[in-house]
Scaffold this motif. Structure first.
Motif, mmCIF file in Angstrom:
data_model
loop_
_atom_site.group_PDB
_atom_site.id
_atom_site.type_symbol
_atom_site.label_atom_id
_atom_site.label_comp_id
_atom_site.label_asym_id
_atom_site.label_seq_id
_atom_site.Cartn_x
_atom_site.Cartn_y
_atom_site.Cartn_z
ATOM 1 N N ASP A 19 34.511 10.542 -9.768
ATOM 2 C CA ASP A 19 33.282 10.642 -8.981
ATOM 3 C C ASP A 19 32.130 10.275 -9.909
ATOM 4 O O ASP A 19 31.915 10.915 -10.938
ATOM 5 N N THR A 50 24.949 11.928 2.046
ATOM 6 C CA THR A 50 23.803 11.033 2.171
ATOM 7 C C THR A 50 23.978 10.196 3.436
ATOM 8 O O THR A 50 25.053 9.651 3.672
ATOM 9 N N SER A 54 22.863 16.946 -10.256
ATOM 10 C CA SER A 54 23.835 16.141 -9.533
ATOM 11 C C SER A 54 23.169 15.112 -8.615
ATOM 12 O O SER A 54 23.863 14.417 -7.895
ATOM 13 N N LYS A 104 21.381 7.299 -7.288
ATOM 14 C CA LYS A 104 21.146 8.292 -8.342
ATOM 15 C C LYS A 104 20.869 7.511 -9.617
ATOM 16 O O LYS A 104 19.726 7.271 -9.981
HETATM 17 C C1 LIG Z 1 29.176 15.247 -7.487
HETATM 18 C C2 LIG Z 1 28.862 14.554 -6.201
HETATM 19 N N1 LIG Z 1 29.827 13.847 -5.590
HETATM 20 C C3 LIG Z 1 29.600 13.214 -4.424
HETATM 21 C C4 LIG Z 1 28.372 13.266 -3.810
HETATM 22 C C5 LIG Z 1 28.208 12.578 -2.472
HETATM 23 O O1 LIG Z 1 27.389 11.447 -2.570
HETATM 24 P P1 LIG Z 1 26.580 10.922 -1.320
HETATM 25 O O2 LIG Z 1 25.585 11.955 -0.955
HETATM 26 O O3 LIG Z 1 25.951 9.663 -1.772
HETATM 27 O O4 LIG Z 1 27.540 10.681 -0.211
HETATM 28 C C6 LIG Z 1 27.335 13.993 -4.389
HETATM 29 C C7 LIG Z 1 26.020 14.067 -3.746
HETATM 30 O O5 LIG Z 1 25.093 14.673 -4.143
HETATM 31 C C8 LIG Z 1 27.578 14.656 -5.628
HETATM 32 O O6 LIG Z 1 26.630 15.348 -6.235
#
Ligand SMILES: Cc1ncc(COP(=O)(O)O)c(C=O)c1O
Length: 956
Positions: free
Chosen positions: A678, A336, A508, A705
């Motif tokens: 996570d 992101t 996710s 999310k």
């Molecule tokens: C399981 C999981 N971990 C970590 C992330 C990373 O998060 P971010 O996109 O906010 O950096 C995601 C993103 O979709 C994810 O689905």
């Protein structure tokens, strides 16, 4: 519930899709009698939360807005001349109303499904073009989290172009002393774990030899001075090293750009292009580089390709996209980023055009020059002769100047006991100068100054004045009337499918409702106009939100302390791993560097672990998707002496609550490791269980999310971390406000203004409501699972045959039976008016569906009907009734142009192509391009708007 209780709880049925009546029907379809039975069957009893969450009860939307108004007034509005990378700006109303406040833009997802994302892809291409032309470097990304992390990304990108031997022989990175302090701090945080040695100094006297791999300078620098770095860049290049220049896009409309000075990379923030201060963010950072780095650039890059009919089509360039896909081989964990803010900045450039931007810059420079001259006339000395918008005044009497400034509600930058910084911005007008200069005036003489509109900008050296043109492309030169701009924004919006069209069931990713009431306060000046480095006593409203939200998040996670600094989930992972690292180091366990990571983990997990200086060891999964405890035990034992910990996702990325989770966390603790959780799947935990209850020590939460911050087409996001007490001393600090080190972001509380959204989500739903949201997320997923079961194979269910808040549908069998790939199903869903679920993560050839609690039964049914209808289409191919090559799936998505063309040669009808079910006729969403050809784009990488000539018609 009495009438008043009903009013207080009014938000719950607005946030949650199914009403009581449909809830009963859905439970029956699943085959359970009650919600409690469903939850008992799904969430293991051993990890259930026993007490209600100790957070406030729900409040009505009206009361919430009143409450937020009251809190906002605790923030004090001062005129900000602090600068240091953050400048007040005027967001053009047409952009504020039609992009920033428009769900058509802010509820979009990352443009993985290019055919229904052409609008934002075009806007992001504009962003890249804008950055590339202003910096005069050929390739730019869209976008990064903030200026400080962008600088750190450049440093590590340079470092990673070296081979292992060079890492030993060339470990040094030179940092000029006049870089913004928050950037220097983040550089140290990033450098130490991977063995980079930072050397601070003065670029004018530095000796750069073959032990350096890179250097950073700032242009204009921390004190506003415009320095000529040409000779220095030459020296660095001669030593075989690279140079990154931190810079300012507005200044570059007047200054010779970094690319022309020889820099390899330019980074900075696009905040002052119309994005409010918001006490630190969110803002888009930029990153532009020489062509040689195009395979290594962090973040996302948009490129030009063609669609199935040979028409121009945009998509994320695969070969350069998202380093984290390379897992432990990645050089960056950016996922992101700040897409919405990059779009706003790009729109600002489109609206003002090159002349408008230059005029803004000239106005600021002229006002700054006037202030400088006036202050000098009053006997003060400045530290630099050459400047754009920032001057530094020398004085022995900070106290009285500060007192006078505060009396006039003015914030200056008090650099040290003898230096005051003054940075002007787009909002400064001639009238403001009276108050500003008055701070440096005796109390007797009235302030007077002279300003000549046509005066030469005598403090911009001619040797560094920009002569090259920029933003010559038509897009930056035709949308200057409001009507034209409004239509351009709308035209792009219409090409994109966002939550205001239909559900986006991305596993996710938790694309839930981003309620209007949660969003409203963000536009209020008492929230938007606060500088991140304003004195804390001017930000009491923000402090209230920060403290309350931190408390709620600790309660929800069953942890003890919280840092709101990380700007995304991946940054949260990194910050969380640094707390683990800090803990081991503090115990003298410097060798504990092995991080176990299950095979099913998101790519950012291993990428973050490597950034935190850890060695990744992969743990296997069983057939049923559970972590293989035997393999885990073996690996934990093998690496016991060096074990740092494990990274788990819970419920797992396969969508199951593993009963073995406590056993897993116990094993890690027995071997001296720490457990990182996570929090991407937190939407399946809130109020039912918690990371603290499953045995974790630290977790991040994706506020974008579970806690209702919109995805904005790929950012903003927020990834706060919560920790147990023993890790609290290792949370990120901040050099300016929190008086500490180890910052992971430029601003002390990250993208602070969007914390209001998550705070709003929790206050509007209250303790019972946030738990109900989790239950309904599980209900909706299980309802869809039950409807699709039989027609499709559903992978990885819990012991009682239920899923968590998401589930995986196996599409691999259709490849053999009908030559249909997962991609064909994803693209065919577009014809049915839907965004595809998450593709091929965590299992290739599958889709992962996460409906969230916000979708009602009717929407869930439409989506299930669409998938079941597609299953019938596949069956027709399997049965030989439809052609294997020329069918509605292979040709999907179908554009309006194809369906209405005079010629139609396919064996299926136009109606089947575009209106396969009745509901589609009621709300048809047309993709603006046919299936996008990724290979073509990757072979011919073009990442900026094509030159004007390419639009000209060729004479026959
Ligand atoms: C399981 C999981 N971990 C970590 C992330 C990373 O998060 P971010 O996109 O906010 O950096 C995601 C993103 O979709 C994810 O689905």
């Amino acid at each position: 519930m009495n009438l008043f209780e009903q009013q207080a709880n009014e938000f719950l049925p607005r946030h949650i899709g199914p009403n009581e009546h449909f809830t009963g029907q859905m439970l029956r379809t699943i085959g359970v009698k009650s919600m409690d039975e469903l939850i008992d069957k799904t969430v293991p009893a051993t990890i259930r939360m026993k007490k209600p969450l100790n957070i406030p009860e729900a409040m009505s939307e009206y009361d919430y807005l009143k409450h937020m108004k009251e809190i906002s007034l605790k923030n004090k509005l001062f005129a900000n001349y602090i600068g240091q990378g953050y400048y007040d700006t005027i967001t053009p109303s047409v952009i504020l109303r039609n992009v920033f406040e428009n769900p058509g833009w802010y509820t979009q997802y990352t443009p993985y499904q290019a055919e229904i994302s052409q609008g934002r892809l075009e806007s992001l291409l504009n962003y890249q073009t804008m950055v590339s032309e202003l910096t005069a470097l050929p390739i730019a990304n869209a976008s990064l989290l903030d200026e400080a992390t962008a600088a750190a990304e450049a440093m590590t990108m340079f470092f990673n172009t070296l081979n292992k031997q060079d890492h030993i022989e060339r470990p040094k990175f030179f940092v000029d002393k006049e870089i913004f302090p928050q950037t220097i701090d983040v550089l140290y945080t990033r450098a130490i774990p991977v063995g980079i040695e930072i050397v601070e100094g003065d670029y004018k006297s530095a000796t750069i030899d073959a032990s350096y791999f890179g250097a950073i300078v700032q242009y204009p620098n921390n004190k506003g001075s415009i320095e000529d770095y040409r000779d220095f860049i030459h020296t660095v290049h001669n030593a075989g090293a690279f140079v990154v220049m931190a810079t300012d896009l507005l200044a570059l409309t007047l200054l010779t750009p970094p690319g022309e000075l020889g820099a390899d990379v330019a980074v900075g923030s696009a905040q002052r292009f119309g994005v409010p201060l918001g006490y630190g963010g969110p803002h888009a950072a930029f990153f532009a580089a020489k062509d040689d780095f195009k395979r290594n650039i962090p973040g996302r890059i948009i490129g030009i390709s063609i669609d199935a009919h040979g028409n121009r089509a945009l998509r994320m360039a695969l070969q350069t996209r998202e380093q984290h896909i390379k897992r432990e081989k990645a050089t960056s964990n950016i996922c992101t980023a700040q897409a919405l803010l990059a779009n706003m900045a790009a729109m600002y450039a489109v609206y003002h055009g090159p002349h408008g931007l230059k005029n803004i810059a000239r106005r600021i420079a002229l006002l700054t020059q006037t202030v400088a001259d006036s202050i000098e006339e009053r006997g003060f000395e400045l530290t630099a002769d050459n400047f754009f918008d920032t001057i530094v005044v020398k004085t022995d009497d900070i106290t009285s100047i500060k007192a006078k400034a505060e009396k006039q509600l003015i914030n200056l930058r008090y650099i040290d006991k003898h230096h005051i910084g003054i940075s002007l911005d787009e909002t400064t007008d001639v009238g403001d100068l009276y108050d500003l200069i008055n701070c440096f005036e005796n109390d007797v003489d009235p302030v007077a100054f002279d300003i000549q509109q046509e005066a030469e900008l005598s403090h911009i050296p001619s040797a560094l004045s920009r002569s090259s043109a920029f933003l010559t492309h038509p897009v930056f030169n035709i949308h200057h009337s409001e009507s034209q701009m409004m239509r351009y924004i709308k035209q792009l919006e219409n090409k994109d499918l966002s939550l205001n069209t239909s559900m986006i069931s991305l596993g996710s990713c938790t694309m839930k409702l981003n309620a209007a009431t949660e969003m409203m306060p963000l536009s209020w000046t008492h929230w938007s106009k606060i500088h991140p480095f304003a004195p804390e006593n001017q930000a009491a409203g923000y402090k209230y939100i920060i403290d309350e939200l931190s408390r709620y998040l600790c309660e929800i996670t069953a942890f003890d302390a919280c840092s709101l600094q990380p700007n995304s989930g991946a940054q949260g992972e990194y910050a969380g791993l640094l707390t683990i690292r800090g803990f081991h180091e503090a115990n003298g366990d410097h060798h504990r560097k092995v991080m176990l990571i299950p095979i099913s983990a998101h790519g950012t997990n291993p990428a973050s672990a490597v950034m935190a200086g850890m060695k990744v060891v992969v743990v296997k999964a069983l057939e049923n998707g559970y972590i293989d405890v035997v393999d885990l035990k073996a690996k934990a034992t093998e690496h016991s002496a060096n074990l740092a910990g494990i990274m788990i996702t819970y419920p797992s990325t396969y969508g199951v609550y593993e009963e073995t989770v406590k056993e897993i966390t116990d094993i890690i603790h027995q071997h001296g490791g720490q457990v990182y959780m996570d929090g991407a799947n937190m939407n399946a935990q809130v109020g039912l269980t918690a990371p603290g209850l499953i045995g974790a020590d630290v977790c991040h939460l994706n506020l974008h999310k579970t806690f209702a911050i919109p995805h904005g087409g790929g950012g903003p996001g927020m990834g706060p971390i919560c920790v147990k007490k023993h890790l609290a001393p290792h949370l990120p600090g901040h050099i300016i406000i929190k008086n500490g080190k180890n910052a992971v972001s430029a601003a002390p509380y990250g993208s602070t203004s969007i914390l209001l959204i998550s705070y709003g989500y929790i206050r509007l739903l209250g303790s019972a409501g946030v738990k109900a949201a989790t239950e309904y997320a599980i209900l909706n997923a299980n309802y869809m699972r039950a409807r699709l079961d039989g027609a499709f194979d559903i992978l990885y269910l819990g012991t009682n045959g239920t899923c968590a808040h998401e589930f995986i549908v196996d599409l691999r069998p259709f490849k053999k039976s009908a030559e249909v790939e997962a991609e064909d199903v994803a693209k065919r869903l577009i014809d049915y008016g839907f965004h595809a679920p998450t593709m091929s993560f965590p299992v290739p050839g599958t889709i992962m569906i996460e409906p969230t609690e916000s979708e009602d039964k009717a929407e869930l049914d439409r989506f299930c009907d669409a998938l079941l209808s597609i299953r019938e289409e596949i069956k027709a191919i399997e049965d030989g009734k439809e052609d294997k090559k020329d069918n509605a799936l292979k040709n999907a998505p179908h554009t309006q142009l194809t369906v209405t063309a005079d010629e139609w040669k396919h064996p299926y009808s136009r109606q089947t192509a575009a209106f396969p079910l009745y509901y589609v006729t009621q709300n048809k969403f047309w993709p603006s391009v046919a299936r996008v050809n990724n290979t073509h784009g990757d072979r011919n990488l073009i990442c900026t708007c094509e030159p004007v000539e390419s639009y000209m018609e060729v004479d026959a």
